[in-house]
Design a protein around this motif. Structure first.
Motif, short mmCIF file in Angstrom:
data_model
loop_
_atom_site.label_atom_id
_atom_site.label_comp_id
_atom_site.label_asym_id
_atom_site.label_seq_id
_atom_site.Cartn_x
_atom_site.Cartn_y
_atom_site.Cartn_z
N ALA A 17 50.97 41.78 37.64
CA ALA A 17 50.14 42.86 37.09
C ALA A 17 49.13 42.37 36.07
O ALA A 17 47.97 42.78 36.08
N GLY A 18 49.58 41.48 35.15
CA GLY A 18 48.68 40.99 34.11
C GLY A 18 47.47 40.28 34.67
O GLY A 18 46.33 40.58 34.33
N LEU A 19 47.73 39.32 35.56
CA LEU A 19 46.62 38.60 36.19
C LEU A 19 45.81 39.50 37.11
O LEU A 19 44.61 39.32 37.27
N GLY A 20 46.50 40.49 37.69
CA GLY A 20 45.80 41.41 38.58
C GLY A 20 44.75 42.25 37.87
O GLY A 20 43.78 42.69 38.49
N LEU A 21 44.94 42.48 36.57
CA LEU A 21 44.00 43.30 35.80
C LEU A 21 43.00 42.47 35.01
O LEU A 21 42.11 43.04 34.36
N THR A 22 43.11 41.16 35.05
CA THR A 22 42.29 40.29 34.21
C THR A 22 40.79 40.49 34.42
O THR A 22 40.01 40.44 33.47
N LEU A 23 40.39 40.73 35.64
CA LEU A 23 38.96 40.81 35.97
C LEU A 23 38.41 42.23 35.93
O LEU A 23 37.25 42.45 36.32
N LEU A 61 44.03 31.08 38.72
CA LEU A 61 43.76 31.66 37.40
C LEU A 61 44.85 31.28 36.42
O LEU A 61 44.56 30.93 35.26
N LEU A 62 46.11 31.32 36.85
CA LEU A 62 47.21 30.93 35.98
C LEU A 62 47.08 29.47 35.57
O LEU A 62 47.26 29.11 34.40
N GLY A 63 46.74 28.61 36.53
CA GLY A 63 46.54 27.19 36.22
C GLY A 63 45.39 26.98 35.26
O GLY A 63 45.47 26.13 34.36
#
Length: 241
Positions: free
Chosen positions: A158-164, A195-197
């Motif tokens: 969810a966190g990375l999914g909302l980053t952009l 993105l995590l990397g």
């Protein structure tokens, strides 16, 4: 076949795009941190003392959620500044309050979703760390590890999914908040690992900033923000292999 830039290419592009703009970038990031820090300090000073750790974290959780929700609107201004700077558009430190010149209700809706995910990811971990601090038993430590794994999984999904989401809001201002959030999830699909990397690649620099008594963040924060901006632009306009 689409070809996306590697980490070092994104970072080199960020350095190039910041050339001649670092002064304004440092200033807007510093003002955002200063404003957020002052407001956060005032809010947490008024959290009532309680002997119940659970009640304390409930109050802190609600406070963190509301605070992240409101202060999250500043992220739109930061995003607007760096997106304009990267694309050759006009930029100014006044962009920090861009949310008041745009659709504020839409910004608050997106900021609220991001704040909720952030609170759900961080607060349980903080609670378990406090529990283990006072009672470092094997059972408590195992429970903390389990909570950390769950929260990390929630962040990755969810966190990375909302980053952009704020980048997309600026690119597609006519779309609804729900459409923006869904598009953010779609855009990051297949790119979460990258993105995590990219985020983890800044950890050595973070450690150096801590060793410099946090002065290094004046340089790192704009650099990191511009790198994420380049990441978004690369996803939207990849090269053909």
């Amino acid at each position: 076949m689409k070809k996306y830039q590697k980490y070092y290419e994104l970072k080199n592009a960020a350095k190039d795009k910041l050339d001649g703009k670092y002064g304004s970038a440092v200033l807007i990031c510093f003002l955002a941190s200063l404003l957020s820090g002052c407001i956060s300090m005032l809010v947490y000073l008024y959290i009532p003392a309680t002997k119940s750790l659970v009640l304390y974290y409930i109050i802190q959780g609600v406070s963190s959620l509301v605070l992240s929700w409101v202060l999250g609107t500043l992220d739109l201004g930061i995003t607007y500044f760096f997106l304009n700077a990267a694309c050759g558009g006009p930029y100014s430190t006044r962009d920090l309050f861009y949310c008041f010149r745009s659709d504020t209700s839409k910004t608050l809706a997106i900021s609220g979703a991001r704040a909720l995910v952030s609170t759900l990811c961080l607060l349980p971990v903080e609670y378990m760390l406090d529990i283990c601090w006072y009672d470092p038993s094997a059972q408590r430590i195992l429970a903390m590890i389990a909570v950390c794994f769950v929260c990390f999984g929630l962040y990755v999904y969810a966190g990375l999914g909302l980053t952009l989401s704020f980048f997309l809001l600026l690119d597609f201002p006519d779309r609804s908040a729900g459409d923006i959030l869904r598009q953010s999830f779609q855009l990051i699909q297949g790119n979460r690992k990258k993105l995590l990397g990219l985020q983890l690649s800044f950890i050595p620099m973070e450690l150096l900033c801590v060793c410099s008594l946090f002065v290094g963040y004046l340089w790192l924060t704009p650099y990191r923000n511009m790198t994420y901006t380049c990441f978004f632009l690369d996803l939207m306009n990849p090269k053909e292999a």
